[in-house]
Design a protein around this motif. Structure first.
Motif, mmCIF file in Angstrom:
data_model
loop_
_atom_site.group_PDB
_atom_site.id
_atom_site.type_symbol
_atom_site.label_atom_id
_atom_site.label_comp_id
_atom_site.label_asym_id
_atom_site.label_seq_id
_atom_site.Cartn_x
_atom_site.Cartn_y
_atom_site.Cartn_z
ATOM 1 N N PHE A 1 60.047 3.639 -20.182
ATOM 2 C CA PHE A 1 60.217 2.178 -20.563
ATOM 3 C C PHE A 1 60.294 1.347 -19.851
ATOM 4 C CE2 PHE A 1 62.414 4.575 -24.386
ATOM 5 C CZ PHE A 1 61.311 4.513 -25.137
ATOM 6 N N TRP A 2 60.969 1.411 -18.617
ATOM 7 C CA TRP A 2 60.924 0.264 -17.642
ATOM 8 C C TRP A 2 59.551 -0.209 -17.150
ATOM 9 C CZ3 TRP A 2 64.722 -1.802 -14.325
ATOM 10 C CH2 TRP A 2 64.353 -2.263 -12.874
ATOM 11 N N GLU A 3 58.756 0.888 -16.886
ATOM 12 C CA GLU A 3 57.415 0.310 -16.294
ATOM 13 C C GLU A 3 56.328 -0.019 -17.664
ATOM 14 O OE1 GLU A 3 57.018 0.081 -13.230
ATOM 15 O OE2 GLU A 3 55.939 1.660 -12.701
ATOM 16 N N ALA A 4 56.625 0.529 -18.623
ATOM 17 C CA ALA A 4 55.781 0.206 -19.583
ATOM 18 C C ALA A 4 55.762 -1.502 -20.130
ATOM 19 C CB ALA A 4 55.976 0.848 -20.937
ATOM 20 N N MET A 5 57.210 -1.850 -19.707
ATOM 21 C CA MET A 5 57.599 -3.277 -20.161
ATOM 22 C C MET A 5 56.523 -4.201 -19.339
ATOM 23 S SD MET A 5 61.538 -3.800 -19.816
ATOM 24 C CE MET A 5 61.492 -4.097 -18.018
ATOM 25 N N LEU A 6 56.318 -3.541 -18.285
ATOM 26 C CA LEU A 6 55.456 -4.702 -17.271
ATOM 27 C C LEU A 6 54.132 -4.988 -18.038
ATOM 28 C CD1 LEU A 6 55.861 -3.120 -13.893
ATOM 29 C CD2 LEU A 6 56.959 -5.111 -14.811
ATOM 30 N N VAL A 7 53.665 -4.160 -18.902
ATOM 31 C CA VAL A 7 52.281 -4.163 -19.477
ATOM 32 C C VAL A 7 52.393 -5.544 -20.637
ATOM 33 C CG1 VAL A 7 50.437 -2.983 -20.408
ATOM 34 C CG2 VAL A 7 51.811 -1.813 -18.914
ATOM 35 N N PRO A 8 53.123 -5.401 -21.514
ATOM 36 C CA PRO A 8 52.939 -6.725 -22.242
ATOM 37 C C PRO A 8 53.360 -7.961 -21.585
ATOM 38 C CG PRO A 8 54.601 -5.106 -23.242
ATOM 39 C CD PRO A 8 53.959 -4.497 -22.117
ATOM 40 N N MET A 9 54.256 -7.841 -20.653
ATOM 41 C CA MET A 9 54.645 -8.996 -20.063
ATOM 42 C C MET A 9 53.574 -9.588 -19.108
ATOM 43 S SD MET A 9 57.240 -11.010 -20.477
ATOM 44 C CE MET A 9 57.793 -12.474 -19.875
ATOM 45 N N PHE A 10 53.023 -8.695 -18.389
ATOM 46 C CA PHE A 10 51.755 -9.022 -17.587
ATOM 47 C C PHE A 10 50.711 -9.752 -18.303
ATOM 48 C CE2 PHE A 10 47.534 -7.866 -16.132
ATOM 49 C CZ PHE A 10 47.428 -8.156 -14.726
ATOM 50 N N LEU A 11 50.512 -9.172 -19.661
ATOM 51 C CA LEU A 11 49.457 -10.042 -20.574
ATOM 52 C C LEU A 11 49.882 -11.311 -20.874
ATOM 53 C CD1 LEU A 11 48.024 -6.747 -22.293
ATOM 54 C CD2 LEU A 11 47.149 -8.047 -20.490
ATOM 55 N N ILE A 12 51.131 -11.334 -21.458
ATOM 56 C CA ILE A 12 51.858 -12.442 -21.912
ATOM 57 C C ILE A 12 51.660 -13.709 -20.908
ATOM 58 C CG2 ILE A 12 53.847 -13.470 -22.581
ATOM 59 C CD1 ILE A 12 54.801 -10.898 -23.915
ATOM 60 N N ILE A 13 52.135 -13.473 -19.701
ATOM 61 C CA ILE A 13 51.678 -14.394 -18.907
ATOM 62 C C ILE A 13 50.340 -14.875 -18.618
ATOM 63 C CG2 ILE A 13 52.449 -15.443 -16.389
ATOM 64 C CD1 ILE A 13 54.952 -13.354 -16.478
ATOM 65 N N GLY A 14 49.639 -13.814 -18.493
ATOM 66 C CA GLY A 14 48.216 -13.881 -17.968
ATOM 67 C C GLY A 14 47.441 -14.538 -19.083
ATOM 68 N N VAL A 15 47.669 -14.161 -20.315
ATOM 69 C CA VAL A 15 46.582 -14.855 -21.486
ATOM 70 C C VAL A 15 47.027 -16.039 -21.920
ATOM 71 C CG1 VAL A 15 45.925 -14.161 -23.685
ATOM 72 C CG2 VAL A 15 45.980 -12.209 -22.064
ATOM 73 N N TRP A 16 48.373 -16.292 -22.040
ATOM 74 C CA TRP A 16 48.982 -17.252 -22.802
ATOM 75 C C TRP A 16 49.501 -18.209 -21.847
ATOM 76 C CZ3 TRP A 16 49.374 -12.658 -25.132
ATOM 77 C CH2 TRP A 16 48.638 -12.572 -26.153
#
Lengths: 516, 478
Positions: free
Chosen positions: A140-155
């Motif tokens: 969970f700890w690492e998987a959390m990085l994936v959406p956050m990475f996209l949230i900052i990067g896309v929007w």
């Protein structure tokens, strides 16, 4: 009630909801925002069941679920919460509702993916707080990085790519060494259960190394000085919702990690190295406080203020050993730790609220520079009232939740060491200085320019978001007892656990009363 | 020498694939251009049936047949099944690409099937000559496949390079084998093991033999410093062939390493563990660092392969059953990720356009959110981020390494995997954060869409439920 897998629902409902949103967007549904809101609200309401059915008199894990998951590694799907993690789950579900609302009209580009990322994120964060198995936690700890990475990067903002890659690599760097430590302990204990790790006897050298591995992971997440530099970048570039989730919850995961892993697994190393954490925390409080003072960008200012406030959290948590030595009882030590935890929850609300306030302004004028504002109170009186209130809460005004945690930690540091307290108390001045100066420059004064003159006050949606946060901030400021009661049994249990050395008997000493 | 008919039962898969390859070769001659699809369907059917046959042999007892040259054990059954399924994916990915370039001919599939046969022989070898036989059958098919697009100068150059270096490596291996034969008097794996353990002191000749064998193996794996061919061949070969070279042969190479190092030269494990440690650390370092500088995604994935080989070798270095099963899991899952990664290049390519630059991935999320998501899963899996299968591959290898008290090696590996994470997330950055360079809509053929989706979902699905395959990998070695 106990048979209902409530924690699993809290983890998987938002994740499945997020996937549903992705599918709906792909199929071309016209408006998917209501679905996102329904999922977020449902998760929040379900998470309230945790509170209503929580037994405050026990420190043991509640709502437990246990099923074998990966037999080859003896990894279990093991969930459960205690007084430390339960409030954080509710904070997560509450904040997600606000974040979904905050993106309602603002996000134009791929809104389905945006909402889905936040919902999936919510499920993963709930998973982090509820996991009682180290591999499950790590997943969970690492998987959390994936959406956050996209949230900052896309929007995100103009420098979003730099910010998000820095964010990802920093946190990845921190966590992989934790993975090595977790595997090592698995081989020592024969299981991946976090509670098994708590009981695992470890020698001093092992403890120090494991402690340092955890420190890398959690210090980056908190973030502590000097590994905090990703945070201002990530905050500034993230969309409002991303900043809110980062500040309100992701930072707390670092603090939670110290409480769930570092302290109980390596009590002797924590004791031996507590000076290091206290030093880093005090530097964060004082130095970062000054850094916050000179920021020109509102989001950066709040980001630095977050680092300073998180310094209080780590300070409170790691004061326990000095307090145990000085007072000889777990009662006194509980003050610092509970203070740190209250500070975590309170900072979640306040920093989230401040980022939402900046978001409100940014949506109108598309600038975060303090110098572009001035006299907002003249055109947005309702908004100004909220922002002033949150700024005061950020400065630790009595009556707001910001006061409770800070006060408890400062009180605890007085008991521990006068100089700690003196340095920690500078936050009362610095915090007031940067918060109030921000308000003075942005909210008060003459109308600075035409942009401000044309501002419209907040609408119903924005009012709902800010008002609900304001209510919570006041509630916990005036009546923090429910929050502290929930934590009490778990904190006492944790303190009793860390006060007993894990070292072998011939060299070990019971830390209680050992003095230094 | 008499061979009982019952001894052929363990060879049923090999016999089936060989027969089918010959049949397809003949049938293909009589097919007109528009019926070429028959060869394709027949090849796919062959692989599927072969996978079923070998899958059913998973629980069979270990049997050594044909005068000790061939072994059929659960490990071989599992590895062969994976090779069939991976190659099945490779063939499905390839069709559209070959059709679009006018090189959709039966030879691709026949050569592919012979390469598969070579891998099968390699996996089941119980004699050093069988190993060599399998290796050459595999390598020669691959050389021909690389040169398959005969009008492409790049491909011809790559094939030449591959052939010359590959022949050199085969020579090294053969030289090592001959020394081993000289010192032990046998080519049979079991007999060599006995001979080595019987001799108290290790003769210098055996160490020499080991060196040459490790060099040959390292070349086939593409481990640093024997990696020079990897980027050039990956880059020059037609993408469907790169896809093939980069996936299933890694599983076969793992089997070869296990047969040679663990089963044959287990008595010299202290020596080869040291050698492999150097290879592994160098591969992790060079692979991950140089991949960052690549602008061509085929070259980037080539360096990424090198770094993954470094990780895989760590499992062998551990030298325990835990380590071998971890390396096996790594090899199988890596092959699964690799076909996805290269498959995406095929999916983005169209007639007259090779999507092999990193910039070709720009804005994929705008053009096709679904395939961008699949590539996202694959990239995070290669980086080892949960919940994808790549994480468990790394986890199991790290666990095996830490179990034998080589924590420093685990720390080195994770350190380089952080560096590696950068170039994987750069691909995601291009897909999600950048604007597309072309408005050309993606029109992948149906079989391509199906296999890409299945591939991505398998990587995710195995990441959520890795237990079955992990248990299987441990069980076949027990």
């Amino acid at each position: 009630m106990m048979d209902f897998p409530l924690l699993s629902v809290l983890v998987w409902l938002p994740i499945l909801g997020g996937v549903t949103l992705l599918v709906m967007e792909a199929l071309g549904f016209p408006d998917i925002r209501p679905t996102a809101l329904i999922v977020a609200l449902a998760t929040f309401l379900l998470s309230m069941l945790l509170y209503t059915n929580f037994d405050m008199n026990t420190a043991s894990m509640q709502f437990q679920e246990l099923a074998p998951w990966i037999a080859a590694f003896k990894v279990n799907y093991h969930l459960g919460v205690d007084g430390i993690s339960m409030p954080l789950i509710i904070l997560t579900t509450f904040t997600t509702v606000l974040v979904v609302l905050a993106g309602w009209e603002v996000i134009k580009h791929k809104i389905g993916q945006y909402m889905a990322a936040f919902l999936i994120m919510e499920g993963l964060m709930n998973g982090v707080f509820a996991a009682l198995d180290a591999v499950l936690f790590y997943v969970f700890w690492e998987a959390m990085l994936v959406p956050m990475f996209l949230i900052i990067g896309v929007w995100g903002g103009p420098r979003r790519v730099y910010a998000t890659i820095k964010f990802f690599l920093y946190t990845f760097l921190g966590s992989v060494f934790m993975l090595v430590a977790l595997i090592y302990m698995h081989l020592q204990s024969g299981a991946f259960g976090i509670l098994d790790f708590h009981r695992l006897p470890l020698g001093m050298t092992e403890q120090i190394l494991i402690f340092l591995a955890f420190l890398m992971a959690f210090a980056v997440k908190v973030p502590m000085w000097p590994v905090h530099t990703w945070l201002p970048d990530a905050h500034v570039e993230a969309p409002t919702g991303g900043s809110v989730i980062l500040a309100a919850i992701m930072l707390k995961i670092g603090g939670y990690g110290f409480l769930r892993f570092s302290l109980p697994i390596t009590p002797d190393a924590s004791h031996a190295l507590d000076w290091l954490i206290i030093l880093m925390s005090l530097v964060a409080v004082v130095y970062i406080g000054f850094v916050a003072l000179v920021q020109e960008d509102m989001k950066k200012l709040i980001a630095y203020s977050s680092i300073a406030h998180m310094g209080f959290v780590t300070l409170g948590i790691f004061l326990v050993f000095t307090l145990l030595d000085n007072t000889g009882s777990t009662q006194g030590a509980a003050l610092g730790m509970e203070g740190g935890m209250v500070q975590m929850i309170s900072h979640g609300f306040i920093s989230g609220a401040l980022f939402l306030c900046v978001g409100v302004l940014y949506d109108r004028l598309h600038s975060r520079q303090i110098s572009d504002y001035g006299g907002v109170v003249n055109t947005m009186p309702v908004f100004a009232a909220f922002m002033v209130m949150f700024a005061l809460a950020n400065a630790g005004l009595p009556g707001t939740s910001g006061f409770v945690g800070e006060f408890m930690v400062i009180l605890a540091s007085f008991k521990a060491n006068f100089w700690f307290a003196l340095l920690a108390a500078t936050t009362l001045i610095l915090g007031a200085a940067y918060s109030l100066w921000l308000v003075k420059r942005v909210i008060f004064g003459e109308i600075a320019n035409d942009g401000v003159r044309q501002l419209e006050d907040i609408n119903k949606r924005e009012f709902t978001i800010l008002a609900s946060l304001a209510a919570v901030v006041l509630l916990f400021g005036l009546w923090p007892a429910p929050l502290i009661e929930i934590m009490h049994a778990s904190v006492d249990n944790l303190l009793a656990h860390v006060s007993v050395s894990k070292l072998p008997h011939e060299t070990g000493l019971v830390l209680l009363g050992a003095g230094n | 020498m008499n061979i009982a008919l019952s001894e052929f039962a363990p060879l049923s898969t090999e016999i089936f694939v060989l027969t089918m390859a010959c049949i397809i070769l003949i049938v293909d001659v009589f097919l007109s251009e528009q019926h070429r699809i028959v060869s394709y369907v027949l090849s796919l059917a062959t692989l599927l049936v072969a996978a079923l046959i070998s899958g059913s042999m998973l629980d069979n007892e270990t049997a050594v047949v044909l005068n000790g040259t061939f072994v059929s054990d659960p490990m071989a059954a599992l590895l062969k099944t994976s090779i069939f399924l991976i190659t099945f994916g490779v063939f499905m990915y390839s069709r559209a690409y070959l059709v679009a370039r006018g090189i959709f001919s039966g030879e691709y599939y026949v050569l592919g099937l012979f390469a598969v046969l070579g891998m099968m022989v390699l996996v089941s070898a119980h004699n050093l000559l069988t190993i060599y036989l399998g290796l050459e059958l595999l390598s020669l098919s691959l050389y021909a496949l690389v040169a398959f697009n005969r009008d492409s100068a790049d491909a011809s150059e790559a094939a030449m390079k591959y052939f010359v270096l590959g022949a050199l490596a085969s020579g090294m291996l053969l030289y090592g084998i001959s020394m081993l034969y000289g010192s032990t008097g046998s080519l049979d794996i079991a007999e060599i093991t006995t001979a080595i353990s019987a001799s108290d002191e290790m003769g210098i000749i055996q160490i020499f033999a080991l060196c040459f064998i490790v060099v040959g193996l390292a070349f086939k794996f593409g481990a640093v410093p024997f990696h020079m061919w990897v980027p050039d061949v990956y880059h020059g070969a037609p993408t469907p062939v790169t896809l093939f070279i980069g996936s299933a042969p890694k599983i076969a190479a793992f089997a070869m390493a296990l047969r040679l190092l663990e089963q044959t030269l287990g008595g010299l494990s202290a020596d080869w563990q040291d050698m492999l440690t150097i290879l592994a650390v160098l591969s992790l370092a060079i692979g991950n660092v140089i991949a960052i500088a690549q602008s061509n995604i085929k070259r980037m994935l080539a360096y990424s392969t090198i770094s993954h080989v470094g990780f895989l070798l760590l499992g062998l270095i551990a030298g325990t059953d835990e380590g071998y099963s971890a390396a096996m899991f790594y090899a199988i899952t890596y092959a699964l990720m690799a076909i996805g990664g290269f498959g995406m290049i095929i999916l983005l390519s169209r007639a007259g356009f090779e999507a092999d630059r990193l910039d070709d991935f720009k804005g994929l999320n705008e053009r096709s959110p679904w395939f961008a998501l699949m590539m996202l899963i694959l990239m995070f899996s290669m980086a080892g981020v949960p919940p994808t299968v790549g994480f468990y591959a790394k986890l199991s290898v790290l666990q095996a390494v830490i179990h034998v008290d080589m924590v420093w090696l685990a720390v080195t590996a994770v350190f380089f995997s952080i560096i590696g994470a950068f170039y994987y997330i750069r691909v995601i950055k291009l897909m999600y954060f950048d604007e597309p360079e072309t408005a050309e809509p993606l029109r992948p053929s149906t079989d391509l869409q199906i296999v890409m989706s299945l591939n991505g979902l398998a990587v995710l699905g195995l990441g959520v439920f890795p237990g079955g395959l992990l248990t299987l990998c441990a069980a076949v070695l027990a």
